[in-house]
Design an enzyme around this catalytic site. Structure first.
Site, PDB file in Angstrom:
ATOM      1  NE  ARG A 258      -4.059  -2.047   2.013  1.00  0.00           N
ATOM      2  CZ  ARG A 258      -4.323  -2.455   3.308  1.00  0.00           C
ATOM      3  NH1 ARG A 258      -4.829  -1.605   4.767  1.00  0.00           N
ATOM      4  NH2 ARG A 258      -4.988  -3.838   3.476  1.00  0.00           N
ATOM      5  NE  ARG A 273      -2.034   5.279   9.398  1.00  0.00           N
ATOM      6  CZ  ARG A 273      -3.260   5.322   8.701  1.00  0.00           C
ATOM      7  NH1 ARG A 273      -3.483   4.340   7.846  1.00  0.00           N
ATOM      8  NH2 ARG A 273      -3.898   5.372   9.533  1.00  0.00           N
ATOM      9  CD  GLU A 347      -8.354  -0.730  10.881  1.00  0.00           C
ATOM     10  OE1 GLU A 347      -8.908  -1.831  10.345  1.00  0.00           O
ATOM     11  OE2 GLU A 347      -8.781   0.410  11.134  1.00  0.00           O
ATOM     12  CB  SER A 350     -11.148  -3.960   9.167  1.00  0.00           C
ATOM     13  OG  SER A 350     -11.566  -3.851   7.945  1.00  0.00           O
ATOM     14  NE  ARG A 388      -1.736  -1.510  11.484  1.00  0.00           N
ATOM     15  CZ  ARG A 388      -2.364  -0.463  10.665  1.00  0.00           C
ATOM     16  NH1 ARG A 388      -3.769  -0.388  11.562  1.00  0.00           N
ATOM     17  NH2 ARG A 388      -2.473   0.127   9.851  1.00  0.00           N
TER      18      ARG A 388
END
Length: 425
Positions: A258, A273, A347, A350, A388
Site C-alpha cells: 500500500r 503504517r 485497529e 476489520s 502491525r
C-alpha cells in the site's frame, strides 16, 4: 456496484447512505445520465432496425422506389453517425458514475465522522499496567535484534523494514497459528497471486476510489494487491456457483502493498503504517440472504476474536460508524487492540459485509434449486496482519529487562521458546 433499477426506485435511500458515509456522490446526476442513456439507446436501436429493414428490401425494389429507399438508408446512417458516439459517451459516463455509488449502510451502523465515533461492543482484558517505565515496540524490537529499518530504508525507501532472527520466526508462528485455527473451522487455505489485473481491483471495489493507494506496474498494466481479499473474492469471477456449494470459506496468505497515500506525516514511527506487510485474510461467499450473511459476518468476527483471546492481547470490538465504512461495506466491525505506546486501542482487524456490491462487479452468482441465478453476498475479515500485530505483542508482553514473553499458544511454533531476550550491543 448496485442495481440501477434499485437506485431508480429508491434514490432517497441512496442519498441517505451517501450522507451517512460522508461520501461525495451526485445521485441526481447519475439518474439524469441514466434517463438520457435509455432514450439514446432506444433511438439508436430504432435507427439500426430501420436501416436493416430498408437495406434488406432494397435488392427487391426498382426505379424511384429503390432510389427513395437508398436515400432513406443514407439519412438513417447520417443520424446514426451522430447518435452512436453520443451513446458511447453516455455509456462510459454512466459506467463511471455507477462505480462511484456507495452501498447504503445497514440501519444498525451508528452516525459518526471518524473512528472516535465508533461504538464499543465488548472488551477483552484491560490496558496493561507496568511496574517499570515501558518501552515502545520500536525500542524493544531494536533491543531484541529483530528489526533493521535503516538498511531497509537505504535499499527500498521509507516505511520499509527487515524483520529478522526471532522476529521472523515470530511472524511465521503467528501466521501458522492463524491458519491452523481457520483450517480447523473448515476454511480452505490458499497462497494467492499478489499481482492482479485491473478487473480484479474494480471487481472487489478497490478501484476507482482507492487507486491512488495502489502500486502500479505500468509496463505490464498490473497492480500489487493491498490485501489477499482481492484475489480471494475474485477467485470465482464470472462463475455461477451451485447453492449446495455455499457458503464458501477461504483463508489466504499474501504479502500486501500500500502506498499509504494521504497518510504522510501520520504514524510514521515503527510498524503501524508500512508500504509492505504480510497478512492472513478470511473471506466468505454465501447466498444473498441478509440473515445468512449476518451469520457469516459474526462467524468471521468470532474467528478473529478467538485468535486474539488465545494470544492474550487486551482488545475491544467496535461497531464502525458511517464515515469509517468504505464504499462497498454495509456493515463493519473493528477489533482494536491496546497499544501502550499509543495509549489507546488501535485497529488490528476489520470485518466487513458487502452484500452484492462485489459480486455484481465480478459477475459472481449462485443458482438455486429453481434454476434461477442470483448475485452472491461476500464478506471479509483480517485473521492476522504483521508486523502491525507486533506493536501490541511486544509492548504488552515486555519485561523490565527488555525481553518479551512469547504468547503461550505460539511457543510450539517456535520450538518451545518462551522469551525473546535482548541482544548485547
Amino acid at each position: 456496484m448496485l442495481d440501477i433499477a434499485f437506485i431508480r426506485s429508491n434514490p432517497e435511500i441512496i442519498k441517505e447512505g451517501i450522507r451517512k458515509k460522508r461520501m461525495p456522490m451526485d445521485v441526481d446526476e447519475l439518474l439524469s445520465v441514466d434517463e438520457e442513456l435509455r432514450k439514446t439507446r432506444a433511438e439508436v436501436e430504432s435507427l439500426r432496425a430501420d436501416r436493416n429493414r430498408v437495406s434488406k428490401d432494397i435488392p427487391k425494389l426498382m426505379g424511384e422506389e429503390r432510389d427513395q429507399a437508398v436515400e432513406l438508408v443514407k439519412n438513417v446512417k447520417d443520424r446514426m453517425a451522430q447518435a452512436e458516439p453520443r451513446l458511447k459517451e453516455l455509456e462510459e459516463r454512466f459506467d463511471r458514475l455507477m462505480l462511484m455509488v456507495p452501498n447504503p449502510p445497514l440501519d444498525m451502523v451508528p452516525e459518526g465522522d471518524s473512528d472516535d465515533d465508533n461504538v464499543e461492543v465488548r472488551r477483552f482484558g484491560e490496558p496493561t499496567q507496568f511496574a517499570f517505565p515501558p518501552k515502545d515496540h520500536l525500542e524493544l524490537a531494536e533491543g531484541l535484534g529483530i528489526l533493521d529499518m535503516p538498511r531497509a530504508v537505504k535499499i527500498s525507501g521509507a516505511r520499509m523494514y527487515f524483520l529478522k532472527n526471532e522476529g521472523a520466526l515470530l511472524e511465521f508462528a503467528l501466521f501458522r497459528f492463524a491458519l491452523d485455527l481457520l483450517v480447523s473451522k473448515g476454511f480452505q487455505p490458499m497462497i494467492v497471486p499478489q499481482i492482479v489485473r485491473r478487473d480484479a481491483m474494480i471487481g472487489t471495489g478497490f478501484f476507482p476510489l482507492g487507486e491512488e493507494d495502489t502500486f502500479f506496474i505500468e509496463k505490464d498494466q498490473l497492480y500489487l494487491v493491498g490485501t489477499s481479499e482481492v484475489p480471494l473474492v475474485s477467485y470465482h469471477m464470472d462463475e455461477i456457483l451451485n447453492e449446495k456449494e455455499l457458503p464458501k470459506h477461504y483463508c489466504g496468505y499474501s504479502s500486501c502493498f500500500r502506498r499509504e497515500a494521504g497518510s504522510y506525516g501520520r504514524d510514521t514511527r515503527g510498524f503501524y503504517r508500512l508500504h509492505q506487510f504480510n497478512k492472513v485474510e478470511q473471506i466468505a461467499i454465501c447466498v444473498n440472504d441478509p440473515e445468512v450473511s449476518m451469520k457469516e459476518h459474526y462467524l468471521l468476527l468470532g474467528n478473529s476474536e478467538e485468535l486474539m483471546r488465545s494470544l492474550g492481547l487486551p482488545h475491544r470490538v467496535a461497531l464502525a460508524c458511517g464515515a469509517e465504512i468504505g464504499q462497498g461495506q454495509v456493515l463493519k466491525h473493528e477489533i482494536e487492540t491496546w497499544m501502550p505506546s499509543r495509549n489507546t486501542y488501535s485497529e488490528t482487524h476489520s470485518c466487513s459485509s458487502l452484500h452484492e456490491f462485489q459480486a455484481r462487479r465480478l459477475r459472481l452468482r449462485w443458482r438455486g434449486k429453481n434454476g434461477k441465478t442470483h448475485y452472491c453476498h461476500t464478506l471479509n475479515n483480517t485473521a492476522i496482519a504483521s508486523p502491525r500485530i507486533f506493536i501490541p505483542i511486544l509492548e504488552n508482553f515486555q519485561n523490565e529487562d527488555g525481553s518479551v514473553t512469547i504468547p503461550e499458544v505460539l511457543r510450539p511454533y517456535m520450538n518451545g521458546m518462551e522469551r525473546i531476550e535482548p541482544k548485547s550491543k
